[in-house]
Design a protein around this motif. Structure first.
Motif, PDB file in Angstrom:
ATOM      1  N   GLY A 277       4.452  -9.550  27.920  1.00 54.13           N
ATOM      2  CA  GLY A 277       5.679  -8.952  28.428  1.00 54.13           C
ATOM      3  C   GLY A 277       5.475  -7.512  28.835  1.00 54.13           C
ATOM      4  O   GLY A 277       4.361  -6.982  28.777  1.00 54.13           O
ATOM      5  N   PRO A 278       6.576  -6.840  29.238  1.00 53.69           N
ATOM      6  CA  PRO A 278       6.438  -5.433  29.621  1.00 53.69           C
ATOM      7  C   PRO A 278       6.271  -4.570  28.380  1.00 53.69           C
ATOM      8  O   PRO A 278       6.655  -4.977  27.271  1.00 53.69           O
ATOM      9  N   PRO A 279       5.696  -3.357  28.582  1.00 55.25           N
ATOM     10  CA  PRO A 279       5.228  -2.812  29.866  1.00 55.25           C
ATOM     11  C   PRO A 279       3.798  -3.254  30.159  1.00 55.25           C
ATOM     12  O   PRO A 279       3.002  -3.505  29.249  1.00 55.25           O
ATOM     13  N   ARG A 280       3.494  -3.314  31.439  1.00 52.47           N
ATOM     14  CA  ARG A 280       2.119  -3.552  31.863  1.00 52.47           C
ATOM     15  C   ARG A 280       1.330  -2.238  31.835  1.00 52.47           C
ATOM     16  O   ARG A 280       1.925  -1.157  31.858  1.00 52.47           O
ATOM     17  N   PRO A 281      -0.006  -2.326  31.854  1.00 53.64           N
ATOM     18  CA  PRO A 281      -0.798  -1.127  32.178  1.00 53.64           C
ATOM     19  C   PRO A 281      -0.329  -0.554  33.513  1.00 53.64           C
ATOM     20  O   PRO A 281       0.080  -1.292  34.416  1.00 53.64           O
ATOM     21  N   ALA A 282      -0.359   0.762  33.641  1.00 48.07           N
ATOM     22  CA  ALA A 282       0.315   1.435  34.759  1.00 48.07           C
ATOM     23  C   ALA A 282      -0.132   0.947  36.128  1.00 48.07           C
ATOM     24  O   ALA A 282       0.662   0.902  37.063  1.00 48.07           O
ATOM     25  N   GLY A 283      -1.399   0.574  36.272  1.00 43.55           N
ATOM     26  CA  GLY A 283      -1.908   0.180  37.583  1.00 43.55           C
ATOM     27  C   GLY A 283      -1.977  -1.310  37.806  1.00 43.55           C
ATOM     28  O   GLY A 283      -2.508  -1.748  38.831  1.00 43.55           O
ATOM     29  N   LEU A 284      -1.449  -2.104  36.880  1.00 45.95           N
ATOM     30  CA  LEU A 284      -1.578  -3.554  36.989  1.00 45.95           C
ATOM     31  C   LEU A 284      -0.404  -4.147  37.760  1.00 45.95           C
ATOM     32  O   LEU A 284       0.754  -4.033  37.346  1.00 45.95           O
ATOM     33  N   HIS A 285      -0.698  -4.789  38.863  1.00 48.38           N
ATOM     34  CA  HIS A 285       0.283  -5.513  39.664  1.00 48.38           C
ATOM     35  C   HIS A 285      -0.461  -6.585  40.446  1.00 48.38           C
ATOM     36  O   HIS A 285      -1.687  -6.541  40.538  1.00 48.38           O
ATOM     37  N   PRO A 286       0.248  -7.553  41.001  1.00 47.98           N
ATOM     38  CA  PRO A 286      -0.455  -8.544  41.818  1.00 47.98           C
ATOM     39  C   PRO A 286      -1.183  -7.877  42.976  1.00 47.98           C
ATOM     40  O   PRO A 286      -0.720  -6.874  43.533  1.00 47.98           O
ATOM     41  N   PHE A 287      -2.332  -8.425  43.326  1.00 49.82           N
ATOM     42  CA  PHE A 287      -3.091  -7.916  44.468  1.00 49.82           C
ATOM     43  C   PHE A 287      -2.196  -7.926  45.698  1.00 49.82           C
ATOM     44  O   PHE A 287      -1.512  -8.911  45.991  1.00 49.82           O
ATOM     45  N   ARG A 288      -2.198  -6.836  46.441  1.00 49.97           N
ATOM     46  CA  ARG A 288      -1.311  -6.687  47.584  1.00 49.97           C
ATOM     47  C   ARG A 288      -1.970  -7.170  48.870  1.00 49.97           C
ATOM     48  O   ARG A 288      -3.061  -6.724  49.217  1.00 49.97           O
ATOM     49  N   THR A 289      -1.296  -8.070  49.545  1.00 50.57           N
ATOM     50  CA  THR A 289      -1.768  -8.500  50.850  1.00 50.57           C
ATOM     51  C   THR A 289      -1.717  -7.323  51.812  1.00 50.57           C
ATOM     52  O   THR A 289      -0.744  -6.575  51.850  1.00 50.57           O
ATOM     53  N   LEU A 290      -2.787  -7.166  52.585  1.00 43.64           N
ATOM     54  CA  LEU A 290      -2.841  -6.122  53.610  1.00 43.64           C
ATOM     55  C   LEU A 290      -3.079  -6.801  54.952  1.00 43.64           C
ATOM     56  O   LEU A 290      -4.161  -7.331  55.197  1.00 43.64           O
ATOM     57  N   ALA A 291      -2.069  -6.813  55.781  1.00 44.71           N
ATOM     58  CA  ALA A 291      -2.167  -7.467  57.083  1.00 44.71           C
ATOM     59  C   ALA A 291      -2.310  -6.411  58.163  1.00 44.71           C
ATOM     60  O   ALA A 291      -1.356  -5.725  58.527  1.00 44.71           O
ATOM     61  N   GLY A 292      -3.533  -6.256  58.671  1.00 44.77           N
ATOM     62  CA  GLY A 292      -3.770  -5.345  59.767  1.00 44.77           C
ATOM     63  C   GLY A 292      -3.532  -6.024  61.098  1.00 44.77           C
ATOM     64  O   GLY A 292      -3.163  -7.209  61.171  1.00 44.77           O
ATOM     65  N   ALA A 293      -3.762  -5.299  62.166  1.00 40.40           N
ATOM     66  CA  ALA A 293      -3.549  -5.850  63.497  1.00 40.40           C
ATOM     67  C   ALA A 293      -4.514  -6.989  63.797  1.00 40.40           C
ATOM     68  O   ALA A 293      -4.190  -7.901  64.569  1.00 40.40           O
ATOM     69  N   VAL A 294      -5.681  -6.968  63.174  1.00 40.87           N
ATOM     70  CA  VAL A 294      -6.714  -7.972  63.465  1.00 40.87           C
ATOM     71  C   VAL A 294      -7.103  -8.761  62.212  1.00 40.87           C
ATOM     72  O   VAL A 294      -7.251  -9.985  62.275  1.00 40.87           O
ATOM     73  N   HIS A 295      -7.249  -8.086  61.072  1.00 44.08           N
ATOM     74  CA  HIS A 295      -7.771  -8.726  59.869  1.00 44.08           C
ATOM     75  C   HIS A 295      -6.802  -8.576  58.705  1.00 44.08           C
ATOM     76  O   HIS A 295      -6.014  -7.627  58.655  1.00 44.08           O
ATOM     77  N   THR A 296      -6.874  -9.519  57.758  1.00 43.52           N
ATOM     78  CA  THR A 296      -5.966  -9.536  56.619  1.00 43.52           C
ATOM     79  C   THR A 296      -6.745  -9.634  55.315  1.00 43.52           C
ATOM     80  O   THR A 296      -7.659 -10.457  55.181  1.00 43.52           O
ATOM     81  N   ALA A 297      -6.371  -8.794  54.359  1.00 43.31           N
ATOM     82  CA  ALA A 297      -6.850  -8.928  52.983  1.00 43.31           C
ATOM     83  C   ALA A 297      -5.850  -9.816  52.257  1.00 43.31           C
ATOM     84  O   ALA A 297      -4.715  -9.404  52.007  1.00 43.31           O
ATOM     85  N   VAL A 298      -6.265 -11.036  51.941  1.00 44.52           N
ATOM     86  CA  VAL A 298      -5.343 -12.009  51.367  1.00 44.52           C
ATOM     87  C   VAL A 298      -5.235 -11.818  49.859  1.00 44.52           C
ATOM     88  O   VAL A 298      -6.137 -11.279  49.208  1.00 44.52           O
ATOM     89  N   SER A 299      -4.110 -12.274  49.310  1.00 42.15           N
ATOM     90  CA  SER A 299      -3.903 -12.314  47.871  1.00 42.15           C
ATOM     91  C   SER A 299      -3.912 -13.772  47.436  1.00 42.15           C
ATOM     92  O   SER A 299      -3.209 -14.603  48.018  1.00 42.15           O
ATOM     93  N   THR A 300      -4.719 -14.100  46.432  1.00 42.95           N
ATOM     94  CA  THR A 300      -4.853 -15.483  45.992  1.00 42.95           C
ATOM     95  C   THR A 300      -4.631 -15.576  44.478  1.00 42.95           C
ATOM     96  O   THR A 300      -4.749 -14.583  43.760  1.00 42.95           O
ATOM     97  N   PRO A 301      -4.270 -16.770  43.976  1.00 42.23           N
ATOM     98  CA  PRO A 301      -3.932 -16.911  42.556  1.00 42.23           C
ATOM     99  C   PRO A 301      -5.100 -16.572  41.637  1.00 42.23           C
ATOM    100  O   PRO A 301      -6.261 -16.822  41.947  1.00 42.23           O
ATOM    101  N   GLY A 302      -4.752 -15.997  40.483  1.00 42.39           N
ATOM    102  CA  GLY A 302      -5.762 -15.687  39.471  1.00 42.39           C
ATOM    103  C   GLY A 302      -5.128 -15.058  38.249  1.00 42.39           C
ATOM    104  O   GLY A 302      -4.486 -14.005  38.365  1.00 42.39           O
ATOM    105  N   ASP A 303      -5.277 -15.687  37.092  1.00 42.76           N
ATOM    106  CA  ASP A 303      -4.732 -15.153  35.844  1.00 42.76           C
ATOM    107  C   ASP A 303      -5.799 -14.495  34.981  1.00 42.76           C
ATOM    108  O   ASP A 303      -5.528 -13.503  34.295  1.00 42.76           O
ATOM    109  N   LEU A 304      -6.992 -15.055  34.984  1.00 43.46           N
ATOM    110  CA  LEU A 304      -8.108 -14.509  34.224  1.00 43.46           C
ATOM    111  C   LEU A 304      -9.315 -14.386  35.134  1.00 43.46           C
ATOM    112  O   LEU A 304      -9.546 -15.251  35.987  1.00 43.46           O
TER     113      LEU A 304
END
Length: 350
Positions: A72-99
């Motif tokens: 439960g909360p609180p999480r470590p300050a920098g912990l969040h789901p990986f953020r998708t980054l969609a550029g004009a040409v290429h995308t950094a995808v976010s995919t499932p992962g718990d461990l």
């Protein structure tokens, strides 16, 4: 207040073999995970004892969604789901992962046996979302032919780069880790003259010497992955990338893994690569390397894995003592529910 504690083997020496295991935990599997985490060090010792000179190690990371289910909360300050980054040409995808289990040794059979033991403990409660077996390729080169990880800091500088500080006291001494699986267009890459490959990378291929600034294109990999603050402070991460491949499947790639004490450092690198700095000036390497996975995990200290209760109690007490966070300009929380670390211009969120 808990001390920083003993870190996991984040800074283990470069290995000749690795397994990167990303696991999703089924609903109801939380107690099984809680039972496994304190035993991972013992499992690693038991498997590694058969050949102690080969340096078997395991680093365990916990994803944001599983953290909420376990603690439960609180999480470590920098912990969040990986953020998708969609550029004009290429995308950094976010995919499932718990461990995340990052297994390293000088022999692949040690990594394999430890991975088997871990998944035996999780059987019926978790599933492998991604499994990559990495290997050392000649003199620490990737399959593109360049030495990988040249700028990773070591020694005291490495400790500083990967360690969460006292600004998040409950989780001080831990780290964050980002992983991405890249598949290479080897035919397209090998069709480039060596000089063009060097301009894309920002380094000489044979000598591994960085190109002079005047000769280094602004869209080169090295240029976009150099993070410098306005005051001249340069921020670093520790990479332990590994090549992988399958001849029959015609699959050749690099598994990127970066450890850091501040998530925004890696996020800025990825933003530069996929969005561009300035926007549109994306990393030339991405024209030949496609990210097919993306995950962010918190790497707790060894004492947390043994018994998380003291640090969780401190985290709860610290959160209760802090004033309510102010909403960002314009009102309302961030769209992804995260702390808004980094200066990302996001086209999408997980």
């Amino acid at each position: 207040m808990p001390q920083q504690g003993q870190p996991q083997d984040v800074l283990a020496p470069p290995a000749t073999a690795a397994i990167f295991l990303v696991v999703t935990v089924r609903p109801g599997g939380e107690d099984t995970v809680r039972g496994l985490l304190p035993d991972i060090a013992g499992l690693t010792r038991a498997v590694g004892f058969r050949s102690p000179e080969d340096g078997l190690s395991c680093v365990t990371g916990i994803g944001a969604h599983l953290w909420d289910r376990l603690y439960g909360p609180p999480r470590p300050a920098g912990l969040h789901p990986f953020r998708t980054l969609a550029g004009a040409v290429h995308t950094a995808v976010s995919t499932p992962g718990d461990l995340l289990f990052h297994l390293r040794a000088r022999r692949p059979d040690l990594c394999f046996e430890l991975a088997r033991q871990l998944m035996t403990r999780l059987a019926g409660h978790a599933d492998v979302a991604d499994e990559v077996h990495g290997f050392r390729y000649f003199d620490e080169r990737d399959l593109l032919g360049f030495v990988d990880g040249t700028e990773s800091p070591s020694g005291p500088d490495g400790v500083v780069a990967v360690t969460i500080g006292d600004d998040d006291p409950a989780f001080a001494g831990g780290s964050y880790v980002v992983v991405q699986k890249y598949l290479h267009d080897m035919r397209g890459w090998n069709a480039l003259p060596v000089e063009a490959q060097e301009l894309a990378m920002g380094r000489r291929k044979l000598s591994d010497i960085e190109l002079p600034d005047a000769a280094k294109p602004p869209n080169s990999h090295v240029a976009l992955n150099t993070i410098v603050d306005p005051d001249g402070t340069q921020h670093q991460i520790v990479r332990d990338n590994m090549p992988f491949g399958s001849i029959g499947a015609d699959e050749f790639g690099t598994y990127f893994i970066g450890y850091v004490g501040r998530v925004d450092v890696i996020e800025r690198m990825l933003e530069n690569m996929f969005i561009g700095d300035p926007p549109g000036n994306h990393d030339r390497i991405l024209d030949f390397s496609t990210a097919v996975t993306g995950g962010l995990f918190f790497v707790p200290t060894a004492d947390f894995l043994d018994d998380p209760s003291p640090r969780l109690a401190l985290a709860s007490a610290t959160a209760a003592a802090e004033p309510d966070p102010q909403p960002p300009p314009g009102g309302g929380p961030a769209a992804d529910g995260s702390l808004g670390i980094g200066s990302l211009r996001r086209n999408g969120t997980p």
